[in-house]
Write a protein that holds these residues in place. Structure first.
Motif, PDB file in Angstrom:
ATOM      1  N   ASN A  55      -2.501   0.061  -5.859  1.00  0.00           N
ATOM      2  CA  ASN A  55      -1.918   0.874  -6.888  1.00  0.00           C
ATOM      3  C   ASN A  55      -2.258   0.435  -8.162  1.00  0.00           C
ATOM      4  O   ASN A  55      -2.515  -0.544  -8.402  1.00  0.00           O
ATOM      5  CB  ASN A  55      -0.436   1.034  -6.584  1.00  0.00           C
ATOM      6  CG  ASN A  55       0.303   1.442  -5.460  1.00  0.00           C
ATOM      7  OD1 ASN A  55      -0.319   2.609  -5.023  1.00  0.00           O
ATOM      8  ND2 ASN A  55       1.448   1.319  -4.885  1.00  0.00           N
ATOM      9  N   GLY A  56      -2.270   1.346  -9.182  1.00  0.00           N
ATOM     10  CA  GLY A  56      -2.139   1.346 -10.569  1.00  0.00           C
ATOM     11  C   GLY A  56      -3.750   0.743 -10.906  1.00  0.00           C
ATOM     12  O   GLY A  56      -3.883   0.314 -12.156  1.00  0.00           O
ATOM     13  N   ARG A  70      -5.354   5.477 -11.016  1.00  0.00           N
ATOM     14  CA  ARG A  70      -4.044   5.094 -11.602  1.00  0.00           C
ATOM     15  C   ARG A  70      -3.208   5.374 -10.242  1.00  0.00           C
ATOM     16  O   ARG A  70      -1.692   5.979 -10.700  1.00  0.00           O
ATOM     17  CB  ARG A  70      -3.700   5.795 -12.567  1.00  0.00           C
ATOM     18  CG  ARG A  70      -4.551   5.133 -13.824  1.00  0.00           C
ATOM     19  CD  ARG A  70      -4.187   5.812 -15.254  1.00  0.00           C
ATOM     20  NE  ARG A  70      -5.112   5.598 -16.295  1.00  0.00           N
ATOM     21  CZ  ARG A  70      -4.975   5.948 -17.398  1.00  0.00           C
ATOM     22  NH1 ARG A  70      -4.317   6.968 -17.780  1.00  0.00           N
ATOM     23  NH2 ARG A  70      -6.037   5.363 -18.335  1.00  0.00           N
ATOM     24  N   ARG A  71      -3.478   5.479  -9.086  1.00  0.00           N
ATOM     25  CA  ARG A  71      -2.715   6.034  -7.906  1.00  0.00           C
ATOM     26  C   ARG A  71      -1.498   5.009  -7.735  1.00  0.00           C
ATOM     27  O   ARG A  71      -1.570   3.739  -7.905  1.00  0.00           O
ATOM     28  CB  ARG A  71      -3.534   5.840  -6.745  1.00  0.00           C
ATOM     29  CG  ARG A  71      -2.842   6.250  -5.381  1.00  0.00           C
ATOM     30  CD  ARG A  71      -3.758   6.120  -4.141  1.00  0.00           C
ATOM     31  NE  ARG A  71      -3.370   6.832  -2.878  1.00  0.00           N
ATOM     32  CZ  ARG A  71      -2.853   6.041  -2.182  1.00  0.00           C
ATOM     33  NH1 ARG A  71      -2.910   4.789  -2.288  1.00  0.00           N
ATOM     34  NH2 ARG A  71      -2.161   6.567  -0.772  1.00  0.00           N
ATOM     35  N   GLN A  72      -0.532   5.741  -7.405  1.00  0.00           N
ATOM     36  CA  GLN A  72       0.882   4.853  -7.214  1.00  0.00           C
ATOM     37  C   GLN A  72       1.782   5.329  -6.004  1.00  0.00           C
ATOM     38  O   GLN A  72       2.681   4.739  -5.637  1.00  0.00           O
ATOM     39  CB  GLN A  72       1.850   5.291  -8.366  1.00  0.00           C
ATOM     40  CG  GLN A  72       1.509   4.814  -9.707  1.00  0.00           C
ATOM     41  CD  GLN A  72       1.540   3.213  -9.927  1.00  0.00           C
ATOM     42  OE1 GLN A  72       1.943   2.615  -9.043  1.00  0.00           O
ATOM     43  NE2 GLN A  72       0.636   2.849 -10.731  1.00  0.00           N
ATOM     44  N   ASP A  85       1.812   1.844  -0.393  1.00  0.00           N
ATOM     45  CA  ASP A  85       2.273   0.677  -0.343  1.00  0.00           C
ATOM     46  C   ASP A  85       2.109   0.064   0.769  1.00  0.00           C
ATOM     47  O   ASP A  85       3.114  -0.206   1.701  1.00  0.00           O
ATOM     48  CB  ASP A  85       3.936   0.806  -0.448  1.00  0.00           C
ATOM     49  CG  ASP A  85       4.926  -0.203  -0.710  1.00  0.00           C
ATOM     50  OD1 ASP A  85       4.206  -1.368  -0.886  1.00  0.00           O
ATOM     51  OD2 ASP A  85       6.013  -0.177  -0.876  1.00  0.00           O
ATOM     52  N   TRP A 132      -5.887  -3.521  -1.846  1.00  0.00           N
ATOM     53  CA  TRP A 132      -4.602  -4.330  -1.776  1.00  0.00           C
ATOM     54  C   TRP A 132      -4.921  -5.761  -1.517  1.00  0.00           C
ATOM     55  O   TRP A 132      -4.155  -6.489  -1.203  1.00  0.00           O
ATOM     56  CB  TRP A 132      -3.806  -4.039  -0.756  1.00  0.00           C
ATOM     57  CG  TRP A 132      -2.844  -2.582  -1.135  1.00  0.00           C
ATOM     58  CD1 TRP A 132      -3.133  -1.421  -0.697  1.00  0.00           C
ATOM     59  CD2 TRP A 132      -1.658  -2.745  -2.025  1.00  0.00           C
ATOM     60  NE1 TRP A 132      -2.191  -0.518  -1.311  1.00  0.00           N
ATOM     61  CE2 TRP A 132      -1.223  -1.393  -2.175  1.00  0.00           C
ATOM     62  CE3 TRP A 132      -1.065  -3.829  -2.607  1.00  0.00           C
ATOM     63  CZ2 TRP A 132      -0.171  -0.917  -2.851  1.00  0.00           C
ATOM     64  CZ3 TRP A 132       0.115  -3.190  -3.386  1.00  0.00           C
ATOM     65  CH2 TRP A 132       0.564  -1.873  -3.450  1.00  0.00           C
ATOM     66  N   HIS A 184      -2.351  -7.547  -6.182  1.00  0.00           N
ATOM     67  CA  HIS A 184      -1.399  -6.739  -6.722  1.00  0.00           C
ATOM     68  C   HIS A 184      -0.851  -7.262  -8.045  1.00  0.00           C
ATOM     69  O   HIS A 184      -1.572  -8.335  -8.473  1.00  0.00           O
ATOM     70  CB  HIS A 184      -0.051  -6.626  -5.735  1.00  0.00           C
ATOM     71  CG  HIS A 184       0.743  -8.159  -5.763  1.00  0.00           C
ATOM     72  ND1 HIS A 184       0.385  -9.246  -5.118  1.00  0.00           N
ATOM     73  CD2 HIS A 184       1.802  -8.507  -6.443  1.00  0.00           C
ATOM     74  CE1 HIS A 184       1.014 -10.253  -5.210  1.00  0.00           C
ATOM     75  NE2 HIS A 184       1.976  -9.831  -6.056  1.00  0.00           N
ATOM     76  N   ASP A 185      -0.298  -6.466  -8.938  1.00  0.00           N
ATOM     77  CA  ASP A 185       0.012  -6.848 -10.377  1.00  0.00           C
ATOM     78  C   ASP A 185       1.312  -7.566 -10.187  1.00  0.00           C
ATOM     79  O   ASP A 185       2.275  -7.306  -9.816  1.00  0.00           O
ATOM     80  CB  ASP A 185       0.295  -5.258 -10.973  1.00  0.00           C
ATOM     81  CG  ASP A 185       0.643  -5.588 -12.344  1.00  0.00           C
ATOM     82  OD1 ASP A 185       0.432  -6.803 -12.947  1.00  0.00           O
ATOM     83  OD2 ASP A 185       1.115  -4.595 -12.965  1.00  0.00           O
TER      84      ASP A 185
END
Length: 301
Positions: free
Chosen positions: A84-85, A96-98, A101, A131, A134-135
């Motif tokens: 993500n992001g 910029r995919r969100q 998960d 993945w 992660h941020d």
């Protein structure tokens, strides 16, 4: 496995769990596999529809998925999706995919990030390493804090600073390396390998270059049963009877076709189940030889 996004089966003593992050029609077939004309897709329609080809739009259906292997008391995650992001200006679908998960999907399959012992990246493309990290408070940090990340050395050289981030051809290559690979090096969790790397008595990584310089397959063997996770060696079932047909993403088409044929012929000869990274539907195929040619045998439930 009760979760619709996770299915498990055994190869001898090794448990494999498939975790699907995303599945949908993706690209027009002639753009996806340029050498496979309409007649090829039509000839294999019964195998391809509906899980691998949408005839109405002429789009190949693909999945983004992760495989979890439990072997010898250890938990191994194979490929980590998009993340993500991420800044991915060269790929609007992932930019910029969100929507993804993977940690939550893994948790629903009974795997916490801290439980993972090894992460295998079959190659360093954005939909296989996303993945890895992660941020955390504005910095990219490893998603799996106790894991060793097994990275093909040839890909690390090509896509990293020593290779000028893939030769500077695609800006995304630098961005992918900086947010999804470099933090793993920084944390001391990266292990580079080349040629062949034996994980344990049941799992062996093997180079199969062409899609990328370091593209790898993961062989599973236990109690006389066999499977091979082939990463992006295959993008569509069409490539089983037509291993000469490369995807548009193969960096070295000639080497990719050679690796594809070699791995598929071995699978047919040794009875290995073939598990590509992006096949939707069952995602697991049996391959045979007939009159000297490779043929799709059946999907394995």
């Amino acid at each position: 496995m009760a979760d619709d996004n996770a299915q498990s089966f055994l190869i001898g003593d090794v448990e494999l769990t498939r975790v699907v992050e995303w599945q949908a029609p993706y690209a027009v077939t002639r753009e996806f596999l340029p050498a496979a004309g309409p007649e090829v897709w039509q000839a294999h329609r019964d195998v391809l529809v509906p899980d691998h080809w949408e005839p109405e739009t002429d789009r190949a259906v693909v999945a983004i998925q992760t495989w979890v292997l439990r072997s010898g008391g250890r938990t191994v995650v194979v490929d980590t999706g998009v993340g993500n992001g991420r800044e991915r200006p060269g790929n609007p679908m992932f930019h910029r995919r969100q929507g993804g998960d993977l940690p939550s999907l893994l948790a629903r399959a009974g795997v916490r990030p801290e439980d993972v012992d090894l992460v295998v990246n079959t190659h360093v493309h954005g939909d296989h390493v996303g993945w890895n990290t992660h941020d955390q408070d504005g910095s990219w940090v490893p998603t799996f804090p106790a894991a060793t990340y097994l990275l093909p050395a040839a890909d690390d050289r090509h896509f990293g600073p020593d290779g000028d981030f893939g030769g500077g051809v695609r800006p995304d290559d630098r961005l992918i390396y900086e947010d999804s690979v470099a933090p793993v090096h920084k944390s001391g969790q990266a292990l580079l390998w080349d040629g062949e790397y034996r994980i344990d008595d049941h799992l062996t990584l093997e180079s199969a270059p062409g899609h990328t310089p370091g593209s790898a397959v993961l062989r599973v063997e236990s109690r006389g049963e066999r499977a091979v996770l082939v990463g992006d060696l295959l993008h569509s079932p069409v490539q089983i009877p037509h291993p000469e047909c490369n995807s548009r993403f193969d960096l070295d088409p000639a080497r990719a076709a050679t690796s594809r044929r070699r791995v598929l012929e071995r699978a047919a000869d040794q009875g290995e189940l073939v598990i590509p990274a992006h096949l939707a539907g069952s995602g697991v195929a049996e391959v045979n030889r007939r009159d000297g040619s490779l043929v799709f045998a059946r999907w394995t439930p």
